[in-house]
Design a protein around this motif. Structure first.
Motif, PDB file in Angstrom:
ATOM      1  N   CYS A  43       0.846  -1.193   0.000  1.00 41.47           N
ATOM      2  CA  CYS A  43       0.000   0.000   0.000  1.00 41.47           C
ATOM      3  C   CYS A  43       0.884   1.246   0.000  1.00 41.47           C
ATOM      4  O   CYS A  43       1.777   1.365   0.850  1.00 41.47           O
ATOM      5  N   PRO A  44       0.665   2.180  -0.919  1.00 44.53           N
ATOM      6  CA  PRO A  44       1.596   3.309  -1.085  1.00 44.53           C
ATOM      7  C   PRO A  44       1.625   4.299   0.061  1.00 44.53           C
ATOM      8  O   PRO A  44       2.577   5.068   0.185  1.00 44.53           O
ATOM      9  N   PHE A  45       0.597   4.317   0.918  1.00 41.23           N
ATOM     10  CA  PHE A  45       0.577   5.287   2.009  1.00 41.23           C
ATOM     11  C   PHE A  45       1.260   4.759   3.266  1.00 41.23           C
ATOM     12  O   PHE A  45       1.581   5.528   4.165  1.00 41.23           O
ATOM     13  N   CYS A  46       1.488   3.448   3.363  1.00 46.08           N
ATOM     14  CA  CYS A  46       1.958   2.826   4.594  1.00 46.08           C
ATOM     15  C   CYS A  46       3.474   2.934   4.728  1.00 46.08           C
ATOM     16  O   CYS A  46       4.208   2.475   3.843  1.00 46.08           O
ATOM     17  N   PRO A  47       3.986   3.509   5.837  1.00 44.79           N
ATOM     18  CA  PRO A  47       5.430   3.698   5.987  1.00 44.79           C
ATOM     19  C   PRO A  47       6.128   2.597   6.772  1.00 44.79           C
ATOM     20  O   PRO A  47       7.336   2.662   6.967  1.00 44.79           O
ATOM     21  N   TYR A  48       5.388   1.571   7.227  1.00 43.66           N
ATOM     22  CA  TYR A  48       5.963   0.594   8.150  1.00 43.66           C
ATOM     23  C   TYR A  48       6.896  -0.383   7.449  1.00 43.66           C
ATOM     24  O   TYR A  48       6.852  -0.553   6.222  1.00 43.66           O
ATOM     25  N   ASN A  49       7.723  -1.041   8.236  1.00 44.24           N
ATOM     26  CA  ASN A  49       8.689  -1.981   7.676  1.00 44.24           C
ATOM     27  C   ASN A  49       7.964  -3.184   7.085  1.00 44.24           C
ATOM     28  O   ASN A  49       7.250  -3.902   7.789  1.00 44.24           O
ATOM     29  N   LYS A  50       8.176  -3.427   5.791  1.00 49.35           N
ATOM     30  CA  LYS A  50       7.484  -4.513   5.108  1.00 49.35           C
ATOM     31  C   LYS A  50       8.227  -4.887   3.840  1.00 49.35           C
ATOM     32  O   LYS A  50       8.982  -4.084   3.269  1.00 49.35           O
ATOM     33  N   VAL A  51       8.002  -6.133   3.409  1.00 50.15           N
ATOM     34  CA  VAL A  51       8.543  -6.645   2.146  1.00 50.15           C
ATOM     35  C   VAL A  51       7.466  -7.496   1.494  1.00 50.15           C
ATOM     36  O   VAL A  51       6.526  -7.952   2.149  1.00 50.15           O
ATOM     37  N   ARG A  52       7.627  -7.732   0.199  1.00 48.42           N
ATOM     38  CA  ARG A  52       6.688  -8.610  -0.492  1.00 48.42           C
ATOM     39  C   ARG A  52       6.853 -10.042   0.013  1.00 48.42           C
ATOM     40  O   ARG A  52       7.954 -10.495   0.305  1.00 48.42           O
ATOM     41  N   ALA A  53       5.717 -10.727   0.104  1.00 50.12           N
ATOM     42  CA  ALA A  53       5.719 -12.094   0.614  1.00 50.12           C
ATOM     43  C   ALA A  53       6.591 -13.001  -0.245  1.00 50.12           C
ATOM     44  O   ALA A  53       6.582 -12.923  -1.474  1.00 50.12           O
ATOM     45  N   ASP A  54       7.369 -13.853   0.420  1.00 53.41           N
ATOM     46  CA  ASP A  54       8.260 -14.800  -0.235  1.00 53.41           C
ATOM     47  C   ASP A  54       8.338 -16.030   0.657  1.00 53.41           C
ATOM     48  O   ASP A  54       8.721 -15.918   1.826  1.00 53.41           O
ATOM     49  N   GLU A  55       7.979 -17.184   0.141  1.00 52.37           N
ATOM     50  CA  GLU A  55       7.884 -18.390   0.956  1.00 52.37           C
ATOM     51  C   GLU A  55       9.211 -18.766   1.607  1.00 52.37           C
ATOM     52  O   GLU A  55       9.262 -19.092   2.796  1.00 52.37           O
ATOM     53  N   ASP A  56      10.296 -18.740   0.839  1.00 53.95           N
ATOM     54  CA  ASP A  56      11.595 -19.126   1.392  1.00 53.95           C
ATOM     55  C   ASP A  56      12.031 -18.145   2.478  1.00 53.95           C
ATOM     56  O   ASP A  56      12.507 -18.546   3.550  1.00 53.95           O
ATOM     57  N   LEU A  57      11.887 -16.860   2.190  1.00 52.49           N
ATOM     58  CA  LEU A  57      12.279 -15.842   3.165  1.00 52.49           C
ATOM     59  C   LEU A  57      11.418 -15.936   4.417  1.00 52.49           C
ATOM     60  O   LEU A  57      11.912 -15.808   5.544  1.00 52.49           O
ATOM     61  N   ALA A  58      10.117 -16.186   4.229  1.00 50.92           N
ATOM     62  CA  ALA A  58       9.215 -16.284   5.375  1.00 50.92           C
ATOM     63  C   ALA A  58       9.552 -17.494   6.243  1.00 50.92           C
ATOM     64  O   ALA A  58       9.510 -17.408   7.475  1.00 50.92           O
ATOM     65  N   SER A  59       9.881 -18.628   5.628  1.00 49.06           N
ATOM     66  CA  SER A  59      10.222 -19.824   6.412  1.00 49.06           C
ATOM     67  C   SER A  59      11.433 -19.558   7.288  1.00 49.06           C
ATOM     68  O   SER A  59      11.445 -19.901   8.479  1.00 49.06           O
ATOM     69  N   ARG A  60      12.436 -18.933   6.701  1.00 47.45           N
ATOM     70  CA  ARG A  60      13.638 -18.617   7.477  1.00 47.45           C
ATOM     71  C   ARG A  60      13.325 -17.598   8.567  1.00 47.45           C
ATOM     72  O   ARG A  60      13.790 -17.719   9.713  1.00 47.45           O
ATOM     73  N   TYR A  61      12.517 -16.610   8.220  1.00 47.81           N
ATOM     74  CA  TYR A  61      12.200 -15.546   9.168  1.00 47.81           C
ATOM     75  C   TYR A  61      11.461 -16.084  10.388  1.00 47.81           C
ATOM     76  O   TYR A  61      11.794 -15.747  11.534  1.00 47.81           O
ATOM     77  N   PHE A  62      10.462 -16.897  10.167  1.00 49.34           N
ATOM     78  CA  PHE A  62       9.685 -17.391  11.304  1.00 49.34           C
ATOM     79  C   PHE A  62      10.505 -18.324  12.189  1.00 49.34           C
ATOM     80  O   PHE A  62      10.287 -18.376  13.406  1.00 49.34           O
ATOM     81  N   ARG A  63      11.448 -19.049  11.616  1.00 51.78           N
ATOM     82  CA  ARG A  63      12.344 -19.856  12.462  1.00 51.78           C
ATOM     83  C   ARG A  63      13.172 -18.947  13.363  1.00 51.78           C
ATOM     84  O   ARG A  63      13.363 -19.229  14.557  1.00 51.78           O
ATOM     85  N   ALA A  64      13.664 -17.848  12.787  1.00 55.27           N
ATOM     86  CA  ALA A  64      14.447 -16.893  13.589  1.00 55.27           C
ATOM     87  C   ALA A  64      13.572 -16.223  14.636  1.00 55.27           C
ATOM     88  O   ALA A  64      13.989 -16.029  15.792  1.00 55.27           O
ATOM     89  N   LEU A  65      12.345 -15.863  14.258  1.00 62.29           N
ATOM     90  CA  LEU A  65      11.446 -15.208  15.200  1.00 62.29           C
ATOM     91  C   LEU A  65      11.148 -16.122  16.383  1.00 62.29           C
ATOM     92  O   LEU A  65      11.142 -15.677  17.543  1.00 62.29           O
ATOM     93  N   GLU A  66      10.908 -17.406  16.118  1.00 66.00           N
ATOM     94  CA  GLU A  66      10.670 -18.348  17.208  1.00 66.00           C
ATOM     95  C   GLU A  66      11.860 -18.396  18.162  1.00 66.00           C
ATOM     96  O   GLU A  66      11.688 -18.430  19.384  1.00 66.00           O
ATOM     97  N   ARG A  67      13.047 -18.373  17.587  1.00 62.86           N
ATOM     98  CA  ARG A  67      14.252 -18.438  18.420  1.00 62.86           C
ATOM     99  C   ARG A  67      14.379 -17.189  19.285  1.00 62.86           C
ATOM    100  O   ARG A  67      14.707 -17.276  20.481  1.00 62.86           O
ATOM    101  N   GLU A  68      14.114 -16.021  18.711  1.00 66.89           N
ATOM    102  CA  GLU A  68      14.186 -14.788  19.501  1.00 66.89           C
ATOM    103  C   GLU A  68      13.116 -14.770  20.583  1.00 66.89           C
ATOM    104  O   GLU A  68      13.376 -14.375  21.733  1.00 66.89           O
ATOM    105  N   VAL A  69      11.902 -15.210  20.237  1.00 66.86           N
ATOM    106  CA  VAL A  69      10.804 -15.235  21.199  1.00 66.86           C
ATOM    107  C   VAL A  69      11.154 -16.112  22.397  1.00 66.86           C
ATOM    108  O   VAL A  69      10.966 -15.710  23.559  1.00 66.86           O
TER     109      VAL A  69
END
Length: 459
Positions: A43-69
């Motif tokens: 969305c062009p008005f939204c300034p928050y940190n975001k990227v386009r969805a990507d399955e490989d990137l998301a899989s890696r990201y959620f593994r890291a997020l679980e570890r940080e949590v």
């Protein structure tokens, strides 16, 4: 010994080697904030940190997020003996990867509300039932408008019918249902194709639907976002919000903050106004009392830091006692007033006395009124804070986020060094505001010694 001077923050940041040391900066139990930075549509008005969805990137990201949590959860439990006080999930589009999010939420115990932001097209009875089954107790629906011309201008991936349907499906399923609406006073009238009074009609529709809270955000024009900068018509904005306040009073709602109106007696829907919270995920922030932390914005950079056993903190602002108290007072005021007793409990009696003295002129000129131990904003005070909040956002938050968003471009350059990295990224980071206030403040946002080299996800 902790010092109140920002210059010492760089040395302190070097010592943030683990979750225990991050939690050690807290002055009491905290809430948890989880950031899901993926979107299928930008969305062009939204300034928050975001990227386009990507399955490989998301899989890696959620593994890291679980570890940080897990690391921060265990450290918080060990220090305070209680779970997190609340959980808030923001984005991005938090509901985009529900299976992975469910796994993460199962790792986050809480004694309070579990809140999540919901895209209207995801706001179906099936999804809401699933969220409730995951322990979610509060939802915020990003309707933005119930008028299609406004949604088209905002570049939203849904129409007005989807927004109405999501609101109807949510009411009654959760303890708190919040609806986000964007107010852009310049985009109403014959020339825009949107009838005059559309925003007020949207607010009234929410009240009629029985939602617990309506958040009426003015359209923020970040220089690096595709919408770019534009002048604000602050007097018209003041007038519109005053009309919302009158409508709210007639319909059994009251002003819960500068930009939100809640049904009388309903549990509030809050994010940034929580007293203390620990941020987890790419771009998440932590408010710890005398310290403000920002995690890496780059998804690969964040993931690499966690995988290497590092705290993924990219910036630390050591506020110290007095600036920490000022930060608390600022966000208390956003919620309607400053509680002097609470400031004294958190920061000491000398801070309470100083705050009372410093805020007294605001009472003299009619911006605040005394109410017990609090100084509450008057209607004029809400208008003044409306302008102040936007000024602070543009002066400090926009340049900070603009710098942090460069991590995405650096990651893209590592993946495809022969292709200009700016071409495929939504944010024009070089266009972020960066005025004298930021230039004076920038040194206080210390960086960790050494840098994390992102390892690109397999493709």
């Amino acid at each position: 010994m902790k010092t109140d001077t920002p210059q010492a923050a760089g040395q302190d940041l070097q010592r943030l080697r683990g979750a225990d040391e991050v939690i050690g900066l807290l002055d009491g139990p905290a809430g948890a904030y989880l950031h899901v930075p993926f979107c299928s549509w930008i969305c062009p008005f939204c300034p928050y940190n975001k990227v386009r969805a990507d399955e490989d990137l998301a899989s890696r990201y959620f593994r890291a997020l679980e570890r940080e949590v897990v690391a921060l959860r265990d450290a918080h439990q060990a220090r305070f003996g209680v779970p997190f006080t609340s959980v808030y999930v923001g984005g991005g589009t938090p509901t985009l990867y529900l299976d992975r999010l469910q796994d993460v939420l199962a790792l986050v115990p809480t004694t309070g509300a579990v809140a999540i932001e919901v895209l209207p097209t995801h706001g179906t009875p099936r999804v809401f039932d699933r969220l409730a089954g995951m322990g979610v107790t509060a939802v915020s629906i990003g309707a933005q408008s119930f008028h299609d011309p406004v949604l088209r201008r905002l570049g939203r991936p849904h129409d007005a019918a989807a927004a109405r349907s999501a609101v109807a499906a949510a009411v009654g399923r959760f303890d708190t249902v919040d609806v986000d609406l964007i107010v852009d006073v310049a985009f109403e009238g014959a020339e825009s194709g949107t009838p005059a009074g559309s925003f007020l009609a949207d607010v009234e529709a929410c009240f009629d639907a029985g939602v617990d809270q309506v958040s009426t955000y003015p359209l923020m024009r970040f220089g690096y976002a595709p919408f770019g900068r534009a002048a604000h018509q602050r007097r018209r904005e003041h007038a519109v919000l005053a009309e919302v306040g009158e409508l709210a009073e007639r319909m059994g709602y009251e002003r819960a903050s500068v930009w939100s109106f809640a049904r009388s007696g309903a549990p509030p829907y809050t994010s940034i106004t929580r007293r203390r919270f620990i941020g987890m995920g790419a771009g998440a922030s932590s408010v710890l009392g005398e310290d403000f932390l920002v995690d890496h914005f780059g998804v690969a950079t964040y993931s690499t830091a966690v995988e290497q056993g590092q705290v993924p903190v990219a910036r630390r602002l050591h506020l110290g006692r007095w600036a920490g108290a000022a930060y608390d007072a600022f966000w208390q005021a956003y919620a309607g007033g400053v509680n002097l007793d609470r400031l004294g409990e958190d920061h000491g009696r000398v801070v309470r006395t100083a705050a009372r003295t410093m805020l007294e002129p605001a009472r003299w000129v009619g911006l605040m009124r005394r109410e017990g131990a609090s100084l509450r904003l008057t209607p004029r005070g809400f208008n003044a804070y409306h302008d102040l909040e936007r000024a602070v956002t543009y002066a400090l938050i926009e340049p900070l986020w603009g710098e942090m968003l460069r991590e995405h471009l650096d990651e893209a350059a590592d993946l495809t060094p022969d292709v200009p990295s700016d071409d495929d990224f939504w944010a024009r980071t070089e266009s972020a505001r960066s005025g004298p206030v930021w230039r004076m403040s920038r040194r206080a946002f210390e960086r960790p010694v050494g840098s994390v080299v992102p390892e690109p996800a397999a493709r």
